[in-house]
Every structure is written in C-alpha cells, then in structure tokens.
Design an enzyme around this catalytic site. Structure first.
Site, PDB file in Angstrom:
ATOM      1  N   HIS A  69     -12.615 -33.016  12.592  1.00 17.43           N
ATOM      2  CA  HIS A  69     -12.846 -31.648  13.064  1.00 17.43           C
ATOM      3  C   HIS A  69     -14.085 -31.119  12.354  1.00 17.43           C
ATOM      4  CE1 HIS A  69     -11.679 -27.727  14.768  1.00 17.43           C
ATOM      5  NE2 HIS A  69     -12.283 -27.245  13.693  1.00 17.43           N
ATOM      6  N   CYS A  70     -15.083 -30.716  13.132  1.00 18.04           N
ATOM      7  CA  CYS A  70     -16.360 -30.265  12.573  1.00 18.04           C
ATOM      8  C   CYS A  70     -16.422 -28.741  12.609  1.00 18.04           C
ATOM      9  CB  CYS A  70     -17.528 -30.854  13.370  1.00 18.04           C
ATOM     10  SG  CYS A  70     -19.144 -30.332  12.753  1.00 18.04           S
ATOM     11  N   PRO A  71     -16.504 -28.085  11.445  1.00 14.24           N
ATOM     12  CA  PRO A  71     -16.593 -26.618  11.449  1.00 14.24           C
ATOM     13  C   PRO A  71     -17.896 -26.096  12.024  1.00 14.24           C
ATOM     14  CG  PRO A  71     -16.906 -27.477   9.229  1.00 14.24           C
ATOM     15  CD  PRO A  71     -16.512 -28.642  10.086  1.00 14.24           C
TER      16      PRO A  71
END
Length: 353
Positions: A69-71
């Site tokens: 999951h990439c912020p």
C-alpha cells in the site's frame, strides 16, 4: 522536454492512483469447492483470498496481486496498476536528472559571469552579470538560493525514487511482489528450522526475465490474465504459494505466546508514561497499535526489545473469535500461564508494505 517529462510522470502517477490495483470480488470462491481447503478466508470481505491476493487494512479490501500500500498514491500497488506505478518510479528520477542538469548549468554560467579574481581574494557580485546584453530573467541572490534548494530536492528525489524503482524491477523480473518475496524468505526459514527436507519453488517465476517482464508490461497497457488465475511453472500448481502460506500460518500459531495485560495502554504511538526507552523505540511502521485494559489476553506472534505485536482476544472464540491486531508495549504485559485453556489460533491476514 521538461514538459514531456511532466506530462508522462503525472499521467502514470494518476493512472496508478485512480485505476487502482484491482480487488477480489466480494464473496469470491474458487470454481471447484474442494479448492477452498488451499485458500485463506477473509472475514472482512466474506470471501476466499484468491492466489497472490492479500487483504489491505487501508483499502479494507482483498487486493489482487498486492505488492504494497503506497501512501503517495493513496492506494495499493497491485495487479492492474503495477506497470503505471513502476513507470512513474522510472520517469520521476529521469525528469529530476534533466532538471538537475539545468540547475547546475544555470548556476555555473551565472556565477562564472559574476566572479572577480584578485591577488588575495575571490569576490562574487550577485547584483549584475559582467556581460552585455543582460539575461532576460534576472539571477540574483534569491534566485540562486531557490535554484540551490531545487537542485537538492531534485537530487534527493532521484536517489530515493530511483532506489524504489530498482527494488520494483527486481521483483518484477522474478514475477514476484514485495509480499511474495517476504513469504519466500519465511518459507526458507521454516524449512531450515524444522529440517523437513522440503524444497519450496516459487510457482509464478516463468524462468525467463523477459517472460516475467511481460506479465506486467504489455503493449496494450493491460496486464495479462484476470488477476485470479495465474500461469505457473512446471512442477507447481495454482495453489503452491497458498499452501505454503497456510503452513506458515500454522507455524505462527505454534510459536505464538499468550500474554496478559498488567497495565492499561491507550494505544498511542509514543506513550509517555511507559518509559523513555519505550517512547523512543516505537516501531517505525504503519501497523496499528492496540489499546489494552488490565486483564486483557493477547496472543503475541513477534516482538522487539520494548514492543510486541499480537492479537487481542475481545470475545471468546465460540462467539466468533473477533480479534484486534497491533503493537503494544512489552512493559504492559506478562506471560499468561493457564494449562486449563487451549490457545486460540491466530487468524490474521498478511500485512501491506
């Protein structure tokens, strides 16, 4: 040229953000009911986890071929947007390298025309350049400071994002994700620890870097497959990786230790009242903290010197086995010895990077 870099970077960035990774359909089950024994069940999505999929706490969905999951894109990197995300990681450093070259040459030429060499000193006059005609854009002290700051920012972005691109290309060329690389390492550790004599073969490596590359990057821009069924190498089948995950999950249950909370803990990231060492050694991770009340039971699965990670049993397993996972200070708990109770299995999904 800079405009071209900008357009391509933003296109791939927003594609990765809005196209998304692709999610396992809610309520999904394999075509053959007997294959359910090889899969994990997600209580949140009320469906089985398809091969290569993992549940993301941030998205609250099971993501197909989840990498992390990439912020920065506020989304997961997975099956549908892996190519766009990787191209963004490539184009951003290239654009920054181009910008860095412009900044360096600008500062060099401007400073060269403002430097006076004397017998005992070197003077820089930022008021005006010693040439005619004067430049269209004035280059004073503020412009020099801004250019120097922009240069540092461009070089920092080149190094940081460039390293991420290298990491992504390594996993793509072996047809893995970051999570699957982690699972493979744990498989080797499990086999070595128990001396089972097994040989774990990653099932999705096509044996050729080009074939693995083509699994993500295609001329149409649409990745191969449907995100649920995947081609596998000889000697493996569709559920080779999920079977290994179930073995690791069973091993995790065996190694888990039951603890009981001796102090209340509010669940804050850096607790002030739990000691200086606990405050400054808080885990640097996006994983949550769990609030504890005195007497709570926790199944700890891993830990650091001053922190532990585990699952808090909120209700009895007979009532549904609802649990809450996260980090908590080691100072707040003690080992719980009760031979009359059997440890409840740890039923948790794999974490996102």
């Amino acid at each position: 040229m800079l405009l071209n870099w900008t357009v391509m970077i933003l296109y791939n960035y927003f594609s990765a953000m809005f196209v998304g990774p692709g999610y396992v359909p809610l309520g999904w089950t394999p075509e053959k009911s007997q294959d359910c024994m090889y899969l994990q069940y997600c209580k949140v999505c009320q469906s089985y986890k398809a091969p290569r999929s993992h549940h993301c706490r941030k998205c609250n969905r099971c993501v197909m071929k989840m990498d992390h999951h990439c912020p920065w894109i506020n989304n997961c990197c997975g099956y549908q947007n892996h190519a766009s995300f990787t191209l963004f990681l490539l184009l951003a450093p290239l654009g920054c390298i181009h910008a860095s070259f412009i900044f360096i040459m600008t500062m060099y030429t401007q400073l060269y025309n403002r430097i006076s060499f004397g017998w005992s000193s070197v003077k820089i006059d930022m008021s005006a350049a010693k040439r005619d005609p004067r430049p269209i854009i004035p280059f004073g002290l503020s412009a020099f400071a801004a250019s120097l700051f922009a240069l540092g920012l461009a070089l920092g972005t080149t190094i940081a994002v460039g390293m991420l691109f290298i990491i992504q290309m390594k996993v793509i060329l072996t047809n893995k994700t970051s999570i699957e690389s982690w699972i493979e390492e744990k498989a080797k550790d499990r086999i070595q620890y128990y001396q089972t004599g097994e040989t774990f073969i990653f099932p999705y490596d096509m044996g050729s870097k080009w074939k693995n590359f083509r699994q993500v990057f295609t001329w149409s821009g649409i990745p191969e497959g449907d995100g649920l069924d995947w081609p596998v190498r000889d000697g493996c089948h569709q559920y080779s990786l999920t079977i290994e995950q179930l073995k690791q999950k069973a091993d995790k249950r065996v190694r888990s230790v039951r603890y009981r909370a001796t102090e209340d803990y509010s669940g804050v990231c850096c607790p002030v009242t739990k000691g200086v060492k606990t405050f400054f050694t808080t885990p640097c991770t996006e994983e949550p903290r769990i609030a504890l009340s005195k007497g709570d039971l926790i199944l700890a699965t891993r830990g650091l010197k001053h922190w532990m990670y585990g699952e808090k049993i909120l209700v009895s397993a007979a009532d549904g086995g609802i649990r809450e996972r996260g980090w908590f200070p080691r100072k707040c708990v003690e080992k719980y010895h009760n031979d009359s109770e059997t440890d409840q299995p740890v039923d948790g999904e794999k974490k996102s990077k």
